[in-house]
Design a protein around this motif. Structure first.
Motif, PDB file in Angstrom:
ATOM      1  N   ASN A   1       0.854  -1.177   0.000  1.00  0.00           N
ATOM      2  CA  ASN A   1       0.000   0.000   0.000  1.00  0.00           C
ATOM      3  C   ASN A   1       0.900   1.241   0.000  1.00  0.00           C
ATOM      4  N   PRO A   2       0.747   2.150  -0.975  1.00  0.00           N
ATOM      5  CA  PRO A   2       1.607   3.347  -1.003  1.00  0.00           C
ATOM      6  C   PRO A   2       1.482   4.214   0.252  1.00  0.00           C
ATOM      7  N   GLY A   3       0.315   4.241   0.860  1.00  0.00           N
ATOM      8  CA  GLY A   3       0.144   5.001   2.103  1.00  0.00           C
ATOM      9  C   GLY A   3       0.959   4.422   3.236  1.00  0.00           C
ATOM     10  N   ASP A   4       0.975   3.086   3.327  1.00  0.00           N
ATOM     11  CA  ASP A   4       1.787   2.426   4.348  1.00  0.00           C
ATOM     12  C   ASP A   4       3.270   2.674   4.106  1.00  0.00           C
ATOM     13  N   MET A   5       3.683   2.625   2.841  1.00  0.00           N
ATOM     14  CA  MET A   5       5.098   2.842   2.526  1.00  0.00           C
ATOM     15  C   MET A   5       5.524   4.274   2.850  1.00  0.00           C
ATOM     16  N   ALA A   6       4.646   5.225   2.592  1.00  0.00           N
ATOM     17  CA  ALA A   6       4.955   6.620   2.923  1.00  0.00           C
ATOM     18  C   ALA A   6       5.063   6.801   4.438  1.00  0.00           C
ATOM     19  N   TYR A   7       4.166   6.154   5.187  1.00  0.00           N
ATOM     20  CA  TYR A   7       4.212   6.237   6.649  1.00  0.00           C
ATOM     21  C   TYR A   7       5.496   5.604   7.183  1.00  0.00           C
ATOM     22  N   ILE A   8       5.844   4.415   6.658  1.00  0.00           N
ATOM     23  CA  ILE A   8       7.060   3.725   7.098  1.00  0.00           C
ATOM     24  C   ILE A   8       8.290   4.558   6.755  1.00  0.00           C
ATOM     25  N   ALA A   9       8.294   5.186   5.579  1.00  0.00           N
ATOM     26  CA  ALA A   9       9.439   6.025   5.194  1.00  0.00           C
ATOM     27  C   ALA A   9       9.586   7.210   6.146  1.00  0.00           C
ATOM     28  N   GLY A  10       8.485   7.830   6.534  1.00  0.00           N
ATOM     29  CA  GLY A  10       8.549   8.935   7.491  1.00  0.00           C
ATOM     30  C   GLY A  10       9.034   8.471   8.844  1.00  0.00           C
ATOM     31  N   LEU A  11       8.529   7.329   9.276  1.00  0.00           N
ATOM     32  CA  LEU A  11       8.965   6.753  10.543  1.00  0.00           C
ATOM     33  C   LEU A  11      10.450   6.403  10.488  1.00  0.00           C
ATOM     34  N   PHE A  12      10.862   5.837   9.368  1.00  0.00           N
ATOM     35  CA  PHE A  12      12.268   5.449   9.194  1.00  0.00           C
ATOM     36  C   PHE A  12      13.177   6.671   9.106  1.00  0.00           C
ATOM     37  N   ASP A  13      12.706   7.745   8.468  1.00  0.00           N
ATOM     38  CA  ASP A  13      13.498   8.983   8.407  1.00  0.00           C
ATOM     39  C   ASP A  13      13.795   9.510   9.806  1.00  0.00           C
ATOM     40  N   GLY A  14      12.833   9.368  10.714  1.00  0.00           N
ATOM     41  CA  GLY A  14      13.015   9.896  12.066  1.00  0.00           C
ATOM     42  C   GLY A  14      13.692   8.942  13.030  1.00  0.00           C
ATOM     43  N   GLU A  15      13.373   7.658  12.945  1.00  0.00           N
ATOM     44  CA  GLU A  15      13.832   6.698  13.950  1.00  0.00           C
ATOM     45  C   GLU A  15      14.807   5.658  13.402  1.00  0.00           C
ATOM     46  N   GLY A  16      15.029   5.651  12.105  1.00  0.00           N
ATOM     47  CA  GLY A  16      15.808   4.579  11.491  1.00  0.00           C
ATOM     48  C   GLY A  16      17.284   4.870  11.355  1.00  0.00           C
ATOM     49  N   CYS A  17      17.989   3.852  10.910  1.00  0.00           N
ATOM     50  CA  CYS A  17      19.428   3.942  10.718  1.00  0.00           C
ATOM     51  C   CYS A  17      19.802   3.101   9.500  1.00  0.00           C
ATOM     52  N   VAL A  18      20.616   3.663   8.621  1.00  0.00           N
ATOM     53  CA  VAL A  18      21.108   2.948   7.442  1.00  0.00           C
ATOM     54  C   VAL A  18      22.621   2.842   7.555  1.00  0.00           C
TER      55      VAL A  18
ATOM     56  N   PRO B   1      11.319   6.379  -2.964  1.00  0.00           N
ATOM     57  CA  PRO B   1      10.458   7.450  -3.495  1.00  0.00           C
ATOM     58  C   PRO B   1       9.884   8.370  -2.418  1.00  0.00           C
ATOM     59  N   TYR B   2       9.828   7.891  -1.173  1.00  0.00           N
ATOM     60  CA  TYR B   2       9.198   8.661  -0.097  1.00  0.00           C
ATOM     61  C   TYR B   2      10.195   9.276   0.871  1.00  0.00           C
ATOM     62  N   ALA B   3      11.424   8.802   0.870  1.00  0.00           N
ATOM     63  CA  ALA B   3      12.412   9.237   1.864  1.00  0.00           C
ATOM     64  C   ALA B   3      12.852  10.669   1.614  1.00  0.00           C
ATOM     65  N   GLN B   4      13.174  11.347   2.677  1.00  0.00           N
ATOM     66  CA  GLN B   4      13.705  12.704   2.602  1.00  0.00           C
ATOM     67  C   GLN B   4      15.092  12.754   3.251  1.00  0.00           C
ATOM     68  N   VAL B   5      15.154  12.403   4.516  1.00  0.00           N
ATOM     69  CA  VAL B   5      16.393  12.519   5.289  1.00  0.00           C
ATOM     70  C   VAL B   5      17.390  11.419   4.923  1.00  0.00           C
ATOM     71  N   LYS B   6      16.923  10.200   4.771  1.00  0.00           N
ATOM     72  CA  LYS B   6      17.806   9.054   4.548  1.00  0.00           C
ATOM     73  C   LYS B   6      17.957   8.697   3.069  1.00  0.00           C
ATOM     74  N   MET B   7      17.533   9.576   2.169  1.00  0.00           N
ATOM     75  CA  MET B   7      17.545   9.254   0.742  1.00  0.00           C
ATOM     76  C   MET B   7      18.952   8.926   0.237  1.00  0.00           C
ATOM     77  N   HIS B   8      19.948   9.701   0.624  1.00  0.00           N
ATOM     78  CA  HIS B   8      21.306   9.487   0.126  1.00  0.00           C
ATOM     79  C   HIS B   8      21.843   8.118   0.561  1.00  0.00           C
TER      80      HIS B   8
END
Length: 152
Positions: free
Chosen positions: A18-35, A114-121
């Motif tokens: 679901n694109p809505g779920d992926m956008a939510y996960i990307a936002g959550l990952f941008d704030g709380e995630g680590c790559v 496609p949804y990431a902002q902070v962790k895109m690079h």
């Protein structure tokens, strides 16, 4: 009933996200995630004690809300989810972690890109590592508008 230790895993092509779920996960990952995508040198204990280059590729999300982390794991259908235990530290809340590595991290990076902002690079580093011929120009400049239109 499946044998102990065996599991079935859906490939990313078989599962419809679901694109809505992926956008939510990307936002959550941008704030709380680590790559993590880095090359490290390790010394193997074998006959010749050679130093080998090894890639360490992982995507992680850690937080104290167990339900959100388990929902993320269930929605994506890959990776692992477990509790982080703190020994001798009773004042800390329990922390839950979702993590995936290597080829699963590539699937995750492609879903989040496609949804990431902070962790895109950092996500682009994973994609470039596994698919270096994908961008024949040699740079990481891609039109986000075109990519988002293609994924609709």
């Amino acid at each position: 009933m499946a044998k102990k230790g065996s599991f079935t895993k859906m490939s990313a092509k078989e599962k419809i996200y679901n694109p809505g779920d992926m956008a939510y996960i990307a936002g959550l990952f941008d704030g709380e995630g680590c790559v993590t995508c880095k090359e490290k040198k390790t010394k193997r204990k074998d006959r010749n004690n050679k130093i080998y280059k090894q890639w360490y590729i992982r995507c992680e999300l850690a937080m104290t809300d167990e339900l959100v982390v388990k929902w993320l794991h269930q929605t994506l259908g890959f990776g692992w989810c477990k509790e982080k235990r703190y020994n001798n530290k009773p004042k800390y809340k329990k922390q839950w972690r979702w993590s995936c590595g290597y080829r699963d991290a590539l699937i995750f990076a492609k879903l989040m890109w496609p949804y990431a902002q902070v962790k895109m690079h950092k996500l682009e580093q994973i994609i470039d590592h596994y698919e270096p011929n994908l961008q024949h120009i040699g740079d990481n400049v891609i039109s986000l508008d075109i990519e988002r239109e293609l994924r609709k």
